[in-house]
Design a protein around this motif. Structure first.
Motif, PDB file in Angstrom:
ATOM      1  N   ASP A 395      12.236  45.698 -92.557  1.00 45.34           N
ATOM      2  CA  ASP A 395      12.724  44.328 -92.685  1.00 45.34           C
ATOM      3  C   ASP A 395      11.860  43.386 -91.847  1.00 45.34           C
ATOM      4  OD1 ASP A 395      14.325  42.288 -93.587  1.00 45.34           O
ATOM      5  OD2 ASP A 395      16.090  42.844 -92.410  1.00 45.34           O
ATOM      6  N   ILE A 399       9.225  40.487 -93.276  1.00 39.74           N
ATOM      7  CA  ILE A 399       9.396  39.082 -92.883  1.00 39.74           C
ATOM      8  C   ILE A 399       8.130  38.564 -92.220  1.00 39.74           C
ATOM      9  CG2 ILE A 399      10.685  37.486 -91.410  1.00 39.74           C
ATOM     10  CD1 ILE A 399      13.114  39.390 -91.750  1.00 39.74           C
ATOM     11  N   ASN A 400       7.572  39.357 -91.315  1.00 39.21           N
ATOM     12  CA  ASN A 400       6.371  38.917 -90.592  1.00 39.21           C
ATOM     13  C   ASN A 400       5.173  38.787 -91.513  1.00 39.21           C
ATOM     14  OD1 ASN A 400       4.934  38.511 -87.887  1.00 39.21           O
ATOM     15  ND2 ASN A 400       3.787  40.234 -88.755  1.00 39.21           N
ATOM     16  N   GLY A 404       7.929  34.844 -93.383  1.00 41.46           N
ATOM     17  CA  GLY A 404       9.330  34.477 -93.525  1.00 41.46           C
ATOM     18  C   GLY A 404       9.779  34.187 -94.942  1.00 41.46           C
ATOM     19  N   GLU A 405       8.900  34.380 -95.921  1.00 41.70           N
ATOM     20  CA  GLU A 405       9.284  34.093 -97.303  1.00 41.70           C
ATOM     21  C   GLU A 405      10.139  35.205 -97.906  1.00 41.70           C
ATOM     22  OE1 GLU A 405       6.007  33.119 -99.767  1.00 41.70           O
ATOM     23  OE2 GLU A 405       5.347  31.416 -98.543  1.00 41.70           O
ATOM     24  N   LYS A 406       9.934  36.440 -97.451  1.00 45.31           N
ATOM     25  CA  LYS A 406      10.661  37.568 -98.026  1.00 45.31           C
ATOM     26  C   LYS A 406      11.201  38.462 -96.921  1.00 45.31           C
ATOM     27  CE  LYS A 406       7.996  37.659-102.336  1.00 45.31           C
ATOM     28  NZ  LYS A 406       7.135  38.478-103.222  1.00 45.31           N
ATOM     29  N   SER A 407      12.167  39.299 -97.304  1.00 48.48           N
ATOM     30  CA  SER A 407      12.772  40.239 -96.365  1.00 48.48           C
ATOM     31  C   SER A 407      13.164  41.496 -97.127  1.00 48.48           C
ATOM     32  CB  SER A 407      14.014  39.621 -95.708  1.00 48.48           C
ATOM     33  OG  SER A 407      15.058  39.479 -96.657  1.00 48.48           O
ATOM     34  N   SER A 440       5.901  43.354 -99.528  1.00 45.59           N
ATOM     35  CA  SER A 440       5.371  43.020 -98.204  1.00 45.59           C
ATOM     36  C   SER A 440       3.913  42.600 -98.205  1.00 45.59           C
ATOM     37  CB  SER A 440       5.533  44.223 -97.265  1.00 45.59           C
ATOM     38  OG  SER A 440       4.710  45.304 -97.697  1.00 45.59           O
ATOM     39  N   VAL A 572      10.591  34.267 -87.620  1.00 45.72           N
ATOM     40  CA  VAL A 572      10.907  35.620 -88.102  1.00 45.72           C
ATOM     41  C   VAL A 572      12.347  35.965 -87.774  1.00 45.72           C
ATOM     42  CG1 VAL A 572      10.392  38.075 -87.813  1.00 45.72           C
ATOM     43  CG2 VAL A 572       8.519  36.421 -87.989  1.00 45.72           C
ATOM     44  N   LYS A 575      14.892  34.271 -90.039  1.00 41.29           N
ATOM     45  CA  LYS A 575      15.001  34.919 -91.350  1.00 41.29           C
ATOM     46  C   LYS A 575      15.753  36.236 -91.232  1.00 41.29           C
ATOM     47  CE  LYS A 575      13.757  35.544 -95.745  1.00 41.29           C
ATOM     48  NZ  LYS A 575      14.158  34.664 -96.864  1.00 41.29           N
ATOM     49  N   TRP A 576      15.504  36.944 -90.147  1.00 43.00           N
ATOM     50  CA  TRP A 576      16.106  38.272 -89.933  1.00 43.00           C
ATOM     51  C   TRP A 576      17.595  38.164 -89.616  1.00 43.00           C
ATOM     52  CZ3 TRP A 576      15.830  41.047 -84.668  1.00 43.00           C
ATOM     53  CH2 TRP A 576      16.304  42.359 -84.762  1.00 43.00           C
TER      54      TRP A 576
END
Length: 580
Positions: A395, A399-400, A404-407, A440, A572, A575-576
């Motif tokens: 996760d 994110i990194n 921060g666009e996806k997780s 990712s 980050v 988002k997390w």
């Protein structure tokens, strides 16, 4: 034969002719713990028919041999008794002589109170279909009807099966039938709505629960889980909750779950643990029941069904069962970080983590996870806990790497839409690796080699550093024997510990240390010692008194602490650790 996936994460094959299977379950003497089962096969003309009892319950990876509880099987063909014979441990042959209609009756002894099995006593009845219903292999995909005859005075039946009348139900096939547990009795029921779904709750047993509070908190959790995927595939969902002296956890189903907990678990100290169990089993309605390894469907009910991906199915679910409570506002930030820290400390201080890769732990669940020995701590690792740490690491990496666009949520959505909805199948190990890489943008060849198929420790400082957290480690240098006791008897010996090297065994009874009787108070004899001190341990082994002398070693555990660098969350972390 064309393969197509219906609402279950199993496959449905075209059903044979117009044959129907009808079941009837009664319980005329519940105090004897016997369910009486009648199975009718309509419009199926064969010289003989082989019927089988499953050997395991999907979601619980152990061969349980349900046929052991079957008694008094007999059969009629066109209303006349016919001969039967048992072919192997779970198969009976009915010599039906080309009769059009066949009726089989048998009794099932049900007195194992767990979420995986079946139970009947004077207070209620509960069953999982795989331990009750036999099947004909070539008719598993034909339509099924079920009639339940509750014991006199029992007025309620709770199940996710489609109701077609008073205690009458239908299922499109055998998979759905056995994936729908049934609670029978006079239990308390209530409903709540969230995520566009009506949730039914069946409460068996007394407890200190608050129904109105449960409605609110369970609604928050079910909504948080649905938000991960953007949709909920159910219109109705059923929770069967058993409040007992000793719980056995939960088991997921397509449109329901069974939870068994201590009846006093709803107090302030334990209530969040219960909600975590709710979150875990509810998340499974996507992850396992619809998102699944290709090996887990269609099910072979006669044998083990092997996959090396339980670290995804159970491990990712274990990660989300904590994260969802944070998103729902039930956990604080400190609490969720504490949960993540606990998982890391759990795996990193278990010797088996350096012996068994998590992919192997998944594959060998049938022979190791569900059949632990006194040495399992030294040789195995939990795909639940290790898998949850892997999910945490992935996760943060996703994110990194995507700014921060996806997780990890995006991975779960992709697996749901691509393999369940579009491809209508499960995925392979190589396909999930490719999916994570695509989400990712990372090459995860080394990640899988080192952490999935290998036993290396993660670079926690770097990965948590993405979210603005520091990792501090503290090595426990205090002396330790490295054993666990059940009163004075050794129940576990940690590999490479003082006791392990000194020759102590599981089941040894410790009588005295340095000439003083222990009486279950081991720490009192160790706390004032130093590393390197020699101690004398007097034991009874098989009732033979023996004496051992050996030096004390360091405990050797490394404790991980996750500390926030700044009060403000970086991008980050936002988002997390985001809430609804």
């Amino acid at each position: 034969m064309k393969i197509a996936l219906f609402i279950l994460s199993f496959f449905t094959l075209s059903f044979i002719s117009a044959s129907e299977i009808n079941y009837e379950v009664s319980m005329p003497e519940p105090h004897t713990h016997y369910f009486e089962v009648k199975m009718e096969i309509i419009d199926y003309e064969k010289e003989y028919v082989d019927i089988k009892m499953p050997v395991w319950a999907p979601g619980s990876y152990l061969v349980r041999e349900f046929a052991k509880s079957v008694e008094n099987l007999s059969a009629k063909a066109n209303n006349k008794l016919v001969s039967t014979e048992k072919l192997n441990k779970n198969t009976w042959r009915i010599h039906s002589n080309n009769a059009k209609n066949i009726s089989i009756t048998y009794a099932v002894y049900a007195f194992e109170m767990s979420v995986r099995t079946s139970f009947l006593d004077a207070s209620h009845g509960y069953f999982n279909g795989s331990s009750i219903f036999m099947f004909v292999e070539e008719l598993k995909n034909n339509p099924i009807s079920l009639s339940i005859i509750p014991f006199e005075g029992w007025k309620k039946v709770s199940t996710s099966l489609t109701s077609v009348g008073d205690f009458k139900y239908k299922a499109p096939n055998y998979d759905i039938l056995v994936d729908s547990p049934v609670e029978i009795g006079n239990h308390i029921t209530f409903n709540f709505s969230s995520a566009g779904v009506t949730h039914h709750v069946a409460m068996y047993g007394e407890g200190n629960y608050d129904i109105e509070k449960l409605k609110v908190d369970m609604a928050k959790i079910t909504q948080a889980a649905t938000d991960v995927f953007g949709e909920n595939p159910n219109k109705e969902y059923t929770f069967i909750i058993h409040n007992l002296t000793k719980g056995s956890g939960g088991l997921e189903h397509l449109s329901s779950t069974t939870l068994q907990v201590n009846r006093w678990t709803y107090d302030e100290d334990n209530y969040k643990g219960f909600l975590s169990l709710v979150a875990h089993e509810y998340f499974h309605l996507w992850n396992v029941k619809r998102i699944r390894p290709i090996e887990l469907g269609p099910f072979d009910y006669n044998n083990e069904n092997y996959t090396d991906l339980l670290w995804v199915m159970e491990g990712f679910t274990s990660y989300y069962d904590e994260l969802l409570l944070y998103r729902a506002g039930i956990y604080t930030e400190d609490e969720i970080i504490s949960k993540f820290r606990g998982s890391i400390n759990n795996i990193e201080n278990q010797p088996g983590n350096k012996v068994q890769p998590v992919a192997d732990a998944s594959f060998d669940a049938w022979i190791k996870a569900y059949r632990p020995t006194e040495n399992s701590y030294n040789t195995t690792i939990s795909y639940y806990t290790k898998g949850s740490v892997i999910a945490n690491m992935l996760d943060l990496k996703i994110i990194n790497s995507t700014n921060g666009e996806k997780s990890l949520d995006d991975l779960m959505k992709f697996l749901y839409s691509e393999y369940y909805k579009k491809e209508q199948r499960g995925f392979t190990s190589s396909e999930i690796k490719k999916a994570i890489e695509n989400i990712s943008g990372l090459d995860l060849t080394d990640f899988f080699k080192n952490y999935i198929d290998g036993t290396e420790s993660f670079d926690y400082p770097t990965i948590f550093g993405y979210a603005g957290y520091n990792i501090e480690t503290v090595l426990n240098k205090k002396p330790s024997l490295g054993i666990s006791l059940n009163y004075n008897t050794i129940s576990k010996v940690t590999r490479n510990s003082s006791a392990y090297d000194g020759g102590l065994n599981v089941n040894d009874e410790i009588i005295a240390i340095d000439g003083y009787r222990v009486n279950g108070k081991l720490d009192e004899f160790i706390q004032n010692k130093n590393v390197g001190d020699t101690i004398n341990v007097l034991i009874s082994r098989d009732e033979i008194i023996q004496s051992f002398e050996f030096p004390l070693k360091e405990r050797g555990n490394t404790y991980y602490y996750i500390l926030k660098e700044n009060k403000e969350m970086n991008s980050v972390c936002k988002k997390w650790l985001r809430q609804l």
